[in-house]
Design a protein around this motif. Structure first.
Motif, short mmCIF file in Angstrom:
data_model
loop_
_atom_site.label_atom_id
_atom_site.label_comp_id
_atom_site.label_asym_id
_atom_site.label_seq_id
_atom_site.Cartn_x
_atom_site.Cartn_y
_atom_site.Cartn_z
N VAL A 175 12.39 1.42 -3.24
CA VAL A 175 11.22 2.16 -2.76
C VAL A 175 10.67 3.04 -3.88
O VAL A 175 9.45 3.09 -4.12
N ALA A 176 11.57 3.71 -4.61
CA ALA A 176 11.13 4.58 -5.71
C ALA A 176 10.36 3.77 -6.75
O ALA A 176 9.31 4.21 -7.26
N MET A 177 10.84 2.56 -7.06
CA MET A 177 10.15 1.70 -8.04
C MET A 177 8.77 1.28 -7.54
O MET A 177 7.80 1.27 -8.28
N MET A 178 8.71 0.90 -6.25
CA MET A 178 7.43 0.48 -5.68
C MET A 178 6.43 1.64 -5.66
O MET A 178 5.24 1.44 -5.88
N LEU A 179 6.94 2.83 -5.37
CA LEU A 179 6.05 4.01 -5.36
C LEU A 179 5.53 4.28 -6.77
O LEU A 179 4.35 4.58 -6.96
N LYS A 180 6.41 4.16 -7.76
CA LYS A 180 5.97 4.31 -9.15
C LYS A 180 4.91 3.27 -9.47
O LYS A 180 3.91 3.55 -10.11
N GLY A 181 5.17 2.06 -8.99
CA GLY A 181 4.24 0.95 -9.21
C GLY A 181 2.90 1.16 -8.52
O GLY A 181 1.90 0.56 -8.90
N ALA A 182 2.88 2.03 -7.51
CA ALA A 182 1.62 2.32 -6.81
C ALA A 182 0.92 3.53 -7.42
O ALA A 182 -0.11 3.99 -6.92
N GLY A 183 1.50 4.07 -8.52
CA GLY A 183 0.84 5.16 -9.23
C GLY A 183 1.31 6.56 -8.85
O GLY A 183 0.70 7.55 -9.20
N PHE A 184 2.44 6.64 -8.13
CA PHE A 184 2.98 7.95 -7.76
C PHE A 184 3.90 8.51 -8.85
O PHE A 184 4.53 7.74 -9.57
N THR A 230 8.40 2.63 7.60
CA THR A 230 7.99 1.32 7.08
C THR A 230 9.23 0.45 6.92
O THR A 230 10.31 0.94 6.57
N PRO A 231 9.08 -0.87 7.18
CA PRO A 231 10.25 -1.75 7.18
C PRO A 231 10.73 -2.18 5.79
O PRO A 231 11.84 -2.66 5.65
N ASP A 232 9.86 -2.03 4.75
CA ASP A 232 10.31 -2.46 3.42
C ASP A 232 9.61 -1.64 2.33
O ASP A 232 8.67 -0.89 2.60
N ALA A 233 10.11 -1.82 1.11
CA ALA A 233 9.67 -1.00 -0.02
C ALA A 233 8.19 -1.18 -0.35
O ALA A 233 7.47 -0.22 -0.62
N ALA A 234 7.72 -2.43 -0.30
CA ALA A 234 6.32 -2.69 -0.67
C ALA A 234 5.37 -2.05 0.33
O ALA A 234 4.36 -1.44 -0.04
N THR A 235 5.70 -2.17 1.63
CA THR A 235 4.86 -1.57 2.67
C THR A 235 4.88 -0.05 2.54
O THR A 235 3.85 0.61 2.73
N CYS A 236 6.04 0.50 2.20
CA CYS A 236 6.16 1.95 2.04
C CYS A 236 5.17 2.45 0.99
O CYS A 236 4.46 3.44 1.20
N ALA A 237 5.09 1.75 -0.15
CA ALA A 237 4.19 2.17 -1.22
C ALA A 237 2.73 2.09 -0.77
O ALA A 237 1.93 2.99 -1.04
N GLU A 238 2.38 1.04 -0.03
CA GLU A 238 0.99 0.89 0.46
C GLU A 238 0.64 2.01 1.43
O GLU A 238 -0.41 2.63 1.32
N VAL A 239 1.52 2.23 2.40
CA VAL A 239 1.27 3.25 3.43
C VAL A 239 1.21 4.64 2.79
O VAL A 239 0.35 5.46 3.14
N ALA A 240 2.11 4.89 1.84
CA ALA A 240 2.14 6.19 1.17
C ALA A 240 0.81 6.46 0.46
O ALA A 240 0.25 7.56 0.54
N LYS A 241 0.30 5.44 -0.21
CA LYS A 241 -0.95 5.59 -0.95
C LYS A 241 -2.09 5.89 0.02
O LYS A 241 -2.89 6.81 -0.20
N GLU A 242 -2.17 5.11 1.11
CA GLU A 242 -3.23 5.33 2.11
C GLU A 242 -3.12 6.72 2.70
O GLU A 242 -4.12 7.41 2.87
N ALA A 243 -1.88 7.16 3.00
CA ALA A 243 -1.67 8.46 3.64
C ALA A 243 -2.10 9.61 2.73
O ALA A 243 -2.74 10.55 3.17
N VAL A 244 -1.75 9.49 1.44
CA VAL A 244 -2.09 10.57 0.50
C VAL A 244 -3.61 10.62 0.27
O VAL A 244 -4.21 11.70 0.22
N LEU A 245 -4.22 9.45 0.15
CA LEU A 245 -5.67 9.42 -0.09
C LEU A 245 -6.45 9.93 1.13
O LEU A 245 -7.54 10.47 1.01
N ALA A 246 -5.84 9.78 2.32
CA ALA A 246 -6.52 10.23 3.55
C ALA A 246 -6.24 11.71 3.84
O ALA A 246 -6.86 12.32 4.70
N LYS A 247 -5.27 12.28 3.11
CA LYS A 247 -4.81 13.65 3.40
C LYS A 247 -5.91 14.68 3.16
O LYS A 247 -6.59 14.63 2.13
#
Length: 212
Positions: free
Chosen positions: A108-117, A195-212
């Motif tokens: 998950v940490a890697m995917m989040l990094k990969g999403a720009g976090f 979220t059920p997996d690492a890739a979905t976690c990164a997507e949802v996290a990005k959407e959540a932060v941008l909507a915050k």
């Protein structure tokens, strides 16, 4: 093929040495560091994330791609700081108290990094007070908690209760995951997202932060 497209291609193949050399070459050619990051490294990692979600690649491929991404980032980070590149958001991530499992958390940490976090990984066996302290110290947007043992799941709730007690619950987006965790448990304890997996976690996290 442009150097930036090549960076994405080699990253997907997990060729860390090539990625590192190509990032350096792109910088030498005066390519924009942000373009190298977004269209090269993050774009490649995002494709891997999508394939992982669709069971087209598996954990070993994700790990080598992430290693290649980190190799490229090691060259790129000083330049990104120079041009003042802001991360999408900041995440504090850890496995909850009593639980020593970290493969899922690391993915998950890697995917989040990969999403720009910007990711602050605080490890395993993390007590509620540490989640709070690290989130406050790092000015985090998100707190991500992982558990693999059913016996440690209540520590997710304990962390959320502590955030409420200290009056800072609304400051953070709280995400939970791990094999025994599900949507209804997340709702029950008052987490924002499961979220059920690492890739979905990164997507949802990005959407959540941008909507915050």
């Amino acid at each position: 093929m442009s150097t930036i497209t090549e960076i994405s291609e080699f990253l997907q193949k997990g060729k860390a040495k090539d990625v590192k050399a190509l990032v350096q070459q792109a910088l030498d050619d005066n390519e924009d560091p942000k373009a190298i990051l977004n269209d090269g490294l993050l774009s490649g990692m995002s494709i891997i994330g999508e394939k992982f979600k669709n069971d087209e690649v598996f954990v070993p491929e994700v790990l080598v791609a992430a290693r290649a991404m980190n190799a490229g980032l090691s060259i790129l980070e000083p330049k990104l700081i120079e041009v003042g590149n802001e991360p999408v958001g900041r995440v504090v991530i850890g496995t909850v108290q009593g639980d020593l499992h970290d493969i899922g958390k690391n993915l998950v940490a890697m995917m989040l990094k990969g999403a720009g976090f910007e990711v602050v990984d605080i490890g395993v066996d993390v007590e509620p007070a540490t989640f709070l302290e690290e989130a406050e110290n790092n000015n985090a947007d998100l707190i991500c908690m992982s558990a693999l043992l059913t016996t440690t799941m209540p520590n997710m709730e304990a962390t959320i209760s502590l955030l409420k007690e200290k009056g800072v619950r609304d400051k953070y987006i709280v995400m939970v995951g791990g094999a025994p965790v599900n949507e209804s448990f997340a709702e029950e304890i008052g987490a924002d997202y499961y979220t059920p997996d690492a890739a979905t976690c990164a997507e949802v996290a990005k959407e959540a932060v941008l909507a915050k």
